[in-house]
Enzyme design. Structure first.
Site, mmCIF file in Angstrom:
data_model
loop_
_atom_site.group_PDB
_atom_site.id
_atom_site.type_symbol
_atom_site.label_atom_id
_atom_site.label_comp_id
_atom_site.label_asym_id
_atom_site.label_seq_id
_atom_site.Cartn_x
_atom_site.Cartn_y
_atom_site.Cartn_z
ATOM 1 N N HIS A 21 -36.749 -12.040 -20.815
ATOM 2 C CA HIS A 21 -36.769 -11.645 -22.253
ATOM 3 C C HIS A 21 -35.870 -12.556 -22.814
ATOM 4 O O HIS A 21 -35.557 -13.547 -22.378
ATOM 5 C CB HIS A 21 -36.357 -10.223 -22.342
ATOM 6 C CG HIS A 21 -35.116 -10.002 -21.765
ATOM 7 N ND1 HIS A 21 -33.882 -10.441 -22.105
ATOM 8 C CD2 HIS A 21 -34.458 -8.966 -21.008
ATOM 9 C CE1 HIS A 21 -32.823 -10.213 -21.618
ATOM 10 N NE2 HIS A 21 -33.026 -9.349 -20.742
ATOM 11 N N HIS A 24 -32.344 -13.861 -21.554
ATOM 12 C CA HIS A 24 -32.546 -14.957 -20.591
ATOM 13 C C HIS A 24 -32.852 -16.113 -21.365
ATOM 14 O O HIS A 24 -32.084 -17.277 -20.833
ATOM 15 C CB HIS A 24 -33.637 -14.626 -19.623
ATOM 16 C CG HIS A 24 -33.353 -13.273 -18.901
ATOM 17 N ND1 HIS A 24 -34.549 -12.363 -18.919
ATOM 18 C CD2 HIS A 24 -32.424 -12.673 -18.364
ATOM 19 C CE1 HIS A 24 -34.285 -11.364 -18.254
ATOM 20 N NE2 HIS A 24 -32.928 -11.490 -17.662
ATOM 21 N N CYS A 130 -23.440 -0.386 -7.390
ATOM 22 C CA CYS A 130 -24.402 -0.065 -8.380
ATOM 23 C C CYS A 130 -25.529 -1.099 -8.013
ATOM 24 O O CYS A 130 -25.329 -2.339 -8.137
ATOM 25 C CB CYS A 130 -24.012 -0.376 -9.665
ATOM 26 S SG CYS A 130 -25.405 -0.555 -11.111
ATOM 27 N N CYS A 133 -26.315 -3.776 -11.011
ATOM 28 C CA CYS A 133 -25.449 -4.842 -11.065
ATOM 29 C C CYS A 133 -25.255 -5.446 -9.896
ATOM 30 O O CYS A 133 -24.791 -6.650 -9.721
ATOM 31 C CB CYS A 133 -23.866 -4.230 -11.458
ATOM 32 S SG CYS A 133 -23.944 -3.379 -12.799
ATOM 33 N N CYS A 156 -23.010 4.079 -13.434
ATOM 34 C CA CYS A 156 -22.215 2.746 -13.880
ATOM 35 C C CYS A 156 -22.300 2.679 -15.290
ATOM 36 O O CYS A 156 -23.343 2.892 -16.033
ATOM 37 C CB CYS A 156 -23.315 1.684 -13.274
ATOM 38 S SG CYS A 156 -23.173 -0.058 -14.018
ATOM 39 N N HIS A 159 -25.410 0.198 -16.614
ATOM 40 C CA HIS A 159 -26.423 0.715 -16.402
ATOM 41 C C HIS A 159 -26.902 1.994 -16.685
ATOM 42 O O HIS A 159 -28.164 2.494 -16.591
ATOM 43 C CB HIS A 159 -27.152 0.195 -15.098
ATOM 44 C CG HIS A 159 -27.429 -1.145 -14.852
ATOM 45 N ND1 HIS A 159 -26.412 -2.020 -14.292
ATOM 46 C CD2 HIS A 159 -28.517 -2.100 -14.779
ATOM 47 C CE1 HIS A 159 -26.969 -3.134 -14.247
ATOM 48 N NE2 HIS A 159 -28.294 -3.191 -14.740
ATOM 49 N N LYS A 306 -26.881 -4.039 -25.931
ATOM 50 C CA LYS A 306 -27.200 -5.413 -25.302
ATOM 51 C C LYS A 306 -28.719 -5.368 -25.330
ATOM 52 O O LYS A 306 -29.293 -4.310 -24.652
ATOM 53 C CB LYS A 306 -26.541 -5.390 -23.882
ATOM 54 C CG LYS A 306 -27.094 -6.558 -23.238
ATOM 55 C CD LYS A 306 -26.127 -6.601 -21.798
ATOM 56 C CE LYS A 306 -26.718 -7.650 -20.987
ATOM 57 N NZ LYS A 306 -27.029 -7.546 -19.703
ATOM 58 N N LYS A 309 -34.241 -5.008 -20.670
ATOM 59 C CA LYS A 309 -35.782 -4.654 -20.175
ATOM 60 C C LYS A 309 -35.480 -3.166 -19.987
ATOM 61 O O LYS A 309 -36.266 -2.438 -20.187
ATOM 62 C CB LYS A 309 -35.997 -5.651 -18.954
ATOM 63 C CG LYS A 309 -37.181 -6.521 -19.490
ATOM 64 C CD LYS A 309 -38.315 -6.189 -20.258
ATOM 65 C CE LYS A 309 -39.603 -6.142 -19.424
ATOM 66 N NZ LYS A 309 -40.721 -5.960 -20.429
HETATM 67 N N1 MSP Z 1 -28.892 -13.241 -10.896
HETATM 68 C C1 MSP Z 1 -27.740 -12.987 -11.619
HETATM 69 C C2 MSP Z 1 -27.013 -14.253 -11.934
HETATM 70 C C3 MSP Z 1 -26.857 -15.094 -10.537
HETATM 71 S S1 MSP Z 1 -25.866 -16.287 -10.899
HETATM 72 C C4 MSP Z 1 -25.205 -16.958 -9.665
HETATM 73 C C5 MSP Z 1 -28.165 -12.073 -12.965
HETATM 74 N N2 MSP Z 1 -29.305 -12.298 -13.501
HETATM 75 S S2 MSP Z 1 -29.861 -11.716 -14.689
HETATM 76 O O1 MSP Z 1 -31.283 -12.073 -14.938
HETATM 77 O O2 MSP Z 1 -29.777 -10.435 -14.807
HETATM 78 O O3 MSP Z 1 -28.998 -12.309 -15.861
HETATM 79 C C6 MSP Z 1 -29.033 -13.654 -16.078
HETATM 80 C C7 MSP Z 1 -28.313 -14.007 -17.247
HETATM 81 O O4 MSP Z 1 -29.230 -13.624 -18.569
HETATM 82 C C8 MSP Z 1 -26.921 -13.724 -17.545
HETATM 83 O O5 MSP Z 1 -26.088 -14.536 -17.685
HETATM 84 C C9 MSP Z 1 -27.001 -12.477 -18.454
HETATM 85 O O6 MSP Z 1 -25.835 -12.287 -19.170
HETATM 86 C C10 MSP Z 1 -28.179 -13.029 -19.407
HETATM 87 N N3 MSP Z 1 -28.715 -12.008 -20.122
HETATM 88 C C11 MSP Z 1 -29.287 -10.839 -19.828
HETATM 89 N N4 MSP Z 1 -29.485 -10.114 -21.122
HETATM 90 C C12 MSP Z 1 -28.759 -10.714 -22.055
HETATM 91 C C13 MSP Z 1 -28.736 -10.458 -23.512
HETATM 92 N N5 MSP Z 1 -29.223 -9.240 -24.003
HETATM 93 N N6 MSP Z 1 -28.207 -11.290 -24.218
HETATM 94 C C14 MSP Z 1 -27.491 -12.330 -23.949
HETATM 95 N N7 MSP Z 1 -27.621 -12.867 -22.469
HETATM 96 C C15 MSP Z 1 -28.202 -11.775 -21.549
HETATM 97 O O7 MSP Z 1 -27.061 -11.736 -13.564
#
Ligand code: MSP
Length: 526
Positions: A21, A24, A130, A133, A156, A159, A306, A309
């Site tokens: 999304h 990311h 969790c 997380c 959590c 979540h 925040k 998905k």
């Molecule tokens: N797999 C772990 C990271 C491991 S790094 C060794 C993870 N993955 S994630 O897919 O959940 O998130 C990846 C990144 O996307 C994180 O930096 C997270 O902060 C970012 N974001 C996810 N949702 C977000 C928003 N709504 N806004 C900004 N960034 C966000 O965590």
């Protein structure tokens, strides 16, 4: 840093339990802008991104979808995560998957080293976990829900789903040994964790004392096997954090490793603790340097929460790029949100900024100037005559925009770097209104003055093309061709932007840089 230096920057690796999304994509774009900027400083920049594919969360989603975790990961990487990079125009140098053999081998090498050096012991873990997380939780991290599906249960705080109680024989990393060393690091290298809000939170957290960290699981087997005990797999975060070193040859290619490490790491603030506490402690245990910096950016909020998905507020990046294009996507998120703070996304704000800043501000400036050089000088860029104070003011702004943006980039202030460049966009527009080249063109005695005005604005466009290329690679490449720029735009040095001048020809812009888009304000679609 100066030309020739190595600049290694990494994004977090993304869980492949779902599709990407815009949250990311936000981290990806920021890292890509910084990498492109540093490349244009002549540094040996290297951008790494990738996917996090092990752990219980991925395993459960795969099982729920009647498939294996490997198959599901392969499909999501091929159909969603790699195409994302194209959608938002990311020029990454490598893409690591935690299921790559190179990664799994590096994890085993690293873990064995810590085990041999006495940093790991076998113990018993009893506590909360969790899966969302993929994190062990303390009671403080949990809340009791007053109503809804999980009424009265401990959930959590992130979540809003119940945690699980784990009781397992695990291997533990002696993280508690590193509390003081980490505090010394935060003290001696104050910009190790940025921005200040995230740094303060991390320092407070470590000051409370660190527990040892459970780093293995034996109740499922989707992960890297612990090398000395194959009944255990490595805890997913311990595995995932190692991607930053496995991708650059840790344990197999010492030369590449020495050239690239340490990295600058961009992460969302929700995962700053993993990167600013656990990760440097792991590296210290292995006798390796800690990252150059860990920058925790804010969240994209939708409706004040925040965006995610799992809460059904996810917006796919292509929903935006299909209408506005990848450049506008990149520009919007980099300019509208202070990097390091949360920011709300709205279709109205996106369309308004697209129209005002990109289409009317920058795009229109470029087309007007190029059209006038074609019309009044048959495409030949005129020579500069004697400069007036107004022309000198533009030259000064070219210099100031270059210096200021370059300084802001070193502070991760991407939005401020863009506003410094936009001062030049606005000044050039004001200069044209004030100088009225269309009026000068009517008087043959003012031909030299007309030439100076147009040459000054073309020079300004050259500065803009170079400075905006990291954020708007597609539009600036078109502009660069139209003003007869020599060589690849992405190879132009940032320093040279301030005094760019050129005496060739312009050609017509093949199409306007940012076409007018009629947007339905409610749905956000064209
Ligand atoms: N797999 C772990 C990271 C491991 S790094 C060794 C993870 N993955 S994630 O897919 O959940 O998130 C990846 C990144 O996307 C994180 O930096 C997270 O902060 C970012 N974001 C996810 N949702 C977000 C928003 N709504 N806004 C900004 N960034 C966000 O965590």
């Amino acid at each position: 840093m100066s030309a020739g230096d190595s600049f290694y920057i990494a994004t977090p690796i993304f869980y492949v339990n779902d599709v990407p999304h815009i949250g990311h994509a936000y981290t990806e774009v920021a890292a890509d802008v910084l990498a492109r900027w540093h490349r244009q400083r002549g540094e040996d920049a290297w951008l790494l991104t990738g996917t996090d594919e092990h752990g219980q969360k991925i395993l459960r989603t795969a099982v729920a979808n009647n498939t294996t975790p490997q198959e599901r990961a392969d499909r999501l990487v091929a159909d969603s995560w790699q195409p994302l990079l194209e959608t938002i125009d990311i020029a990454n140098d490598d893409f690591i998957r935690t299921t790559d053999e190179r990664h799994e081998k590096a994890v085993a090498t690293f873990l064995q080293r810590l085990y041999d050096d006495g940093h790991i012991y076998a113990g018993e873990y009893e506590g909360y976990y969790c899966v969302g997380c993929e994190e062990y939780k303390q009671l403080d991290d949990l809340v009791t829900t007053p109503d809804g599906e999980y009424k009265g249960q401990l959930v959590c705080a992130i979540h809003s789903r119940p945690v699980e109680i784990l009781k397992e024989k695990n291997y533990f990393f002696r993280m508690s040994d590193f509390g003081q060393k980490l505090l010394d690091l935060y003290e001696s290298q104050p910009d190790f964790v940025q921005p200040a809000s995230v740094r303060n939170e991390i320092v407070q957290f470590v000051k409370q004392g660190l527990d040892d960290l459970s780093i293995s699981r034996s109740s499922f087997d989707w992960g890297v096997k612990v090398p000395w005990d194959e009944t255990h797999v490595v805890y997913v975060w311990f595995d995932a954090l190692l991607n930053y070193v496995s991708a650059i040859g840790y344990g197999v290619d010492d030369e590449q490793f020495a050239k690239r490490w340490p990295a600058v790491q961009l992460v969302g603030k929700d995962i700053a603790r993993f990167h600013a506490v656990i990760w440097p402690a792991m590296l210290m245990a292995a006798g390796l340097p800690v990252p150059r910096a860990v920058f925790g950016h804010g969240w994209l909020l939708v409706g004040g929460e925040k965006m995610s998905k799992s809460k059904l507020t996810g917006i796919a990046p292509s929903q935006i790029t299909d209408t506005f294009g990848s450049d506008a996507f990149r520009y919007y998120f980099m300019s509208a949100i202070t990097f390091g703070q949360d920011g709300s996304f709205s279709w109205e704000d996106l369309s308004a900024r697209y129209q005002a800043e990109l289409a009317n501000g920058f795009g229109n400036l470029a087309s007007r100037v190029i059209a006038m050089v074609n019309k009044y000088f048959d495409g030949e860029i005129p020579a500069l005559g004697e400069l007036t104070a107004s022309d000198e003011a533009i030259v000064a702004t070219q210099k100031r925009a270059t210096e200021k943006s370059n300084t802001f980039i070193d502070k991760f202030a991407i939005n401020e770097a863009l506003s410094s460049v936009w001062e030049l966009v606005d000044e050039l527009n004001g200069y044209i209104t004030e100088q009225e080249p269309w009026a000068l063109s009517k008087d043959p005695a003012k031909r030299e003055r007309l030439g100076t005005v147009l040459a000054t604005t073309v020079n300004g466009l050259g500065t803009l093309a170079i400075l905006l290329s990291p954020v708007l690679p597609k539009a600036t490449a078109k502009l660069w061709t139209a003003i007869g720029g020599v060589g690849e735009l992405s190879e132009q040095r940032i320093d040279d932007a301030q005094s760019w001048s050129h005496s060739g020809r312009v050609t017509a812009l093949e199409s306007s840089l940012f076409p007018r888009i009629e947007v339905d304000a409610e749905s956000g679609t064209a």
